[in-house]
Design an enzyme around this catalytic site. Structure first.
Site, PDB file in Angstrom:
ATOM      1  N   ASP A 331       4.318  -3.963   4.089  1.00 29.74           N
ATOM      2  CA  ASP A 331       3.679  -3.001   3.273  1.00 29.74           C
ATOM      3  C   ASP A 331       4.680  -1.824   2.998  1.00 29.74           C
ATOM      4  OD1 ASP A 331       1.533  -4.508   3.430  1.00 29.74           O
ATOM      5  OD2 ASP A 331       0.029  -2.981   4.243  1.00 29.74           O
ATOM      6  N   HIS A 483       5.307  -3.694   8.240  1.00 25.14           N
ATOM      7  CA  HIS A 483       6.154  -2.514   7.135  1.00 25.14           C
ATOM      8  C   HIS A 483       7.420  -2.763   7.114  1.00 25.14           C
ATOM      9  CE1 HIS A 483       2.088  -0.832   8.525  1.00 25.14           C
ATOM     10  NE2 HIS A 483       1.862  -0.337   7.350  1.00 25.14           N
TER      11      HIS A 483
END
Length: 611
Positions: A331, A483
């Site tokens: 992400d 992430h």
């Protein structure tokens, strides 16, 4: 000599009738043309004698005075086949012109069938060696005896050739351990027809296994040189053939398929239900397929569902693939350096992943996304700006319906501008806040929203070992959350570098979220988690999560005052965040028992602030 020729020419001209006279008077076979033949005979004879004296060839002699072979076959002068004297050459009237002035061919004598052309033997002297031998008939080059001998020789030669070819075309094979001689073109059926072997045929059975006809199945089972064979298999020299009893055969069947209409089921759209699976499918419904098999002999039928219908509505589930498939997701990118470092690790292990990108960061990091696309990774949207503005940077649920649509559409456009193609309509809502009215507002824009089964909590920087441990805990069909953007992700990069080869050794394959969706929903509805029948603690946790949702911004702000903060309001060192995230990691994996519901709900405030 010249005077005689002139006299004859004048006589011929004087005896000719005008053309008009000859054509005007009708002619009859019963009336002579000019007097009788007896009246013309003396004069014709005189002309013939003068002509022969002037032309020796007409008197049966050649130019050298020798007798002419054709002269001996002439009729006497003055005689014709019709009985009247023939005209001499001097008295022959001019032929009537026909066909535009062309002369007519001479008519054959009545009743004649022979050709007017002389035969090849007519020009050969009787004493010539080329004349027909005595006793041989014309058109018979061989005698009957010679013809008989020739025909007999041909028959004998054919028999000899047939015997030679037959002997050369025979070969030996081994059938069930015994040597057998066969002719060219022989098959296993030849062995059965010759009673070389007598296997017992199998039975014909119905589709339910009951017997229909004894001995109506396969006539035999056979192998040739160890390979399966059937009665039509052609045999060659030195083949080793094994023939046994035939197996049972199932009757021929007729297949019929029909669609199973899908149902409409809105599904559970609560925030609590979000955590019961990583795949949140927005389905328009899809018909199933039912197949009916009918036996052509027995008439018996069997029915099975080959494809389950997919209900129209909102479905939450975790994929259940047959193989060890895992979806790695990242992400908040693309991010300088970090995204490319992760791509290096994925490329080294031939792994794919899905990147949920922030739209307003794509333009300055476009090259990383282009590379990810070339490596077979999937690029999806994590909204345009992570729900900034009225969403507080954490939740599109706090935004208006128009703003929600804009967040998604602008995210799609940023990807298509970078890659030159339309991205999958698969999103990840910031913080996992995809429930209630958000689903209805984005129904026409989104095919699926992706949550997670394993949260590595790398956003909190717990250390390489802690992140690696969470990655290694993954199970087949699950989605791992990490992430590549939003701050320093060096721990994530190193943990992935350590964990990935270990999972590869265990047989795991790393695919995109679209690949997991393609595995299909669980075939049984009982395999899909449900929120019905939850305990009272679930309700209290729901209330807690709702209040936590409204105060998430203040939690983020307060935690920022105690430590350094990453993008999107996440805190590096907040004890309250750490404890909350700990409960999330242990319970947010898609389980549906009542105790885990409380945990997943209580962790919702942290998840929504940091995903």
């Amino acid at each position: 000599m010249d005077y005689e020729q002139d006299d004859r020419r004048q006589e011929r001209q004087s005896n000719r009738r005008p053309q008009s006279a000859r054509s005007s008077r009708p002619r009859s076979d019963a009336s002579p043309r000019q007097g009788t033949s007896s009246q013309r005979a003396p004069r014709n004879e005189q002309r013939s004698q003068r002509s022969r004296s002037a032309h020796p060839r007409q008197n049966g002699q050649g130019s050298s005075g020798r007798p002419n072979a054709q002269g001996s076959s002439r009729r006497p002068n003055g005689q014709r086949s019709s009985g009247r004297p023939a005209r001499s050459n001097g008295q022959r009237p001019a032929r009537r012109p026909s066909n535009g002035g062309a002369r007519r061919p001479a008519a054959r004598p009545a009743g004649s069938t022979a050709s007017h052309r002389p035969t090849s033997h007519g020009n050969v002297r009787s004493g010539s060696p080329y004349a027909n031998p005595a006793g041989r008939k014309s058109g018979m080059p061989f005698s009957p005896m010679q013809i008989g001998i020739g025909v007999g020789g041909i028959v004998v030669l054919g028999v000899v050739i047939w015997l030679v070819v037959g002997l050369l075309s025979r070969f030996d094979v081994t059938v069930n351990g015994q040597k057998v001689t066969l002719s060219k073109g022989a098959t296993i059926q030849t062995l059965l027809d010759n009673k070389t072997v007598t296997p017992k045929p199998g039975n014909l059975v119905a589709i339910d296994g009951s017997m229909l006809t004894e001995g109506g199945g396969n006539v035999c089972s056979a192998t040739v040189d160890g390979n399966p064979a059937d009665p039509t298999t052609v045999l060659t020299a030195n083949n080793v053939v094994e023939i046994g009893d035939g197996e049972d055969a199932t009757e021929e069947t007729t297949l019929e398929e029909k669609e199973i209409p899908f149902e409409t089921d809105a599904g559970d759209r609560s925030f609590e239900a979000y955590w019961f699976g990583s795949i949140h499918l927005l389905s328009d419904g899809e018909n199933g397929i039912e197949r009916t098999t009918t036996g052509n002999v027995s008439g018996k039928t069997e029915t099975e569902v080959t494809k389950e219908p997919i209900s129209k509505g909102y479905r939450i589930y975790t994929a259940q693939p047959e193989d060890k498939l895992v979806a790695l997701t990242f992400d908040d990118g693309p991010w300088p350096e970090t995204t490319n470092q992760i791509l290096d690790i994925l490329e080294e292990h031939n792994a794919k992943a899905t990147f949920f990108t922030i739209g307003n960061q794509i333009e300055k990091n476009k090259d990383a996304l282009v590379r990810a696309n070339k490596l077979g990774c999937e690029v999806c949207t994590h909204t345009w700006d992570h729900a900034e503005g009225s969403g507080g940077g954490t939740s599109i649920a706090n935004m208006s319906a128009t703003e929600q649509v804009q967040e998604v559409e602008k995210g799609y456009k940023a990807i298509s501008d970078a890659l030159g193609k339309e991205p999958p309509h698969i999103i990840r809502a910031p913080g996992g806040n995809f429930y209630g009215d958000v689903i209805d507002n984005l129904w026409d824009k989104v095919d699926a929203e992706i949550g997670w089964d394993v949260d590595t909590e790398d956003w909190s920087k717990p250390g390489e070992s802690a992140i690696e441990e969470m990655i290694l805990s993954v199970k087949p069909g699950q989605v791992v959350l990490m992430h590549d953007g939003g701050g320093d992700r060096s721990q994530t990069v190193q943990a992935l570098r350590n964990a990935l080869p270990k999972l590869v050794e265990k047989g795991y394959k790393f695919v995109t979220v679209s690949d997991l969706i393609a595995c299909g929903m669980p075939s049984k509805k009982s395999d899909i988690p449900s929120t019905t029948g939850e305990s009272s603690s679930s309700s209290s946790s729901s209330d807690t999560s709702s209040s936590s949702s409204s105060s998430s911004s203040s939690t983020s702000d307060s935690s920022s005052s105690t430590g350094s903060s990453d993008s999107y309001g996440t805190s590096d060192s907040s004890s309250s965040s750490s404890s909350s995230s700990s409960s999330s990691s242990s319970t947010g994996t898609g389980t549906s028992d009542s105790s885990s519901t409380t945990g997943s709900s209580s962790s919702s405030s942290t998840s929504r602030s940091n995903s």
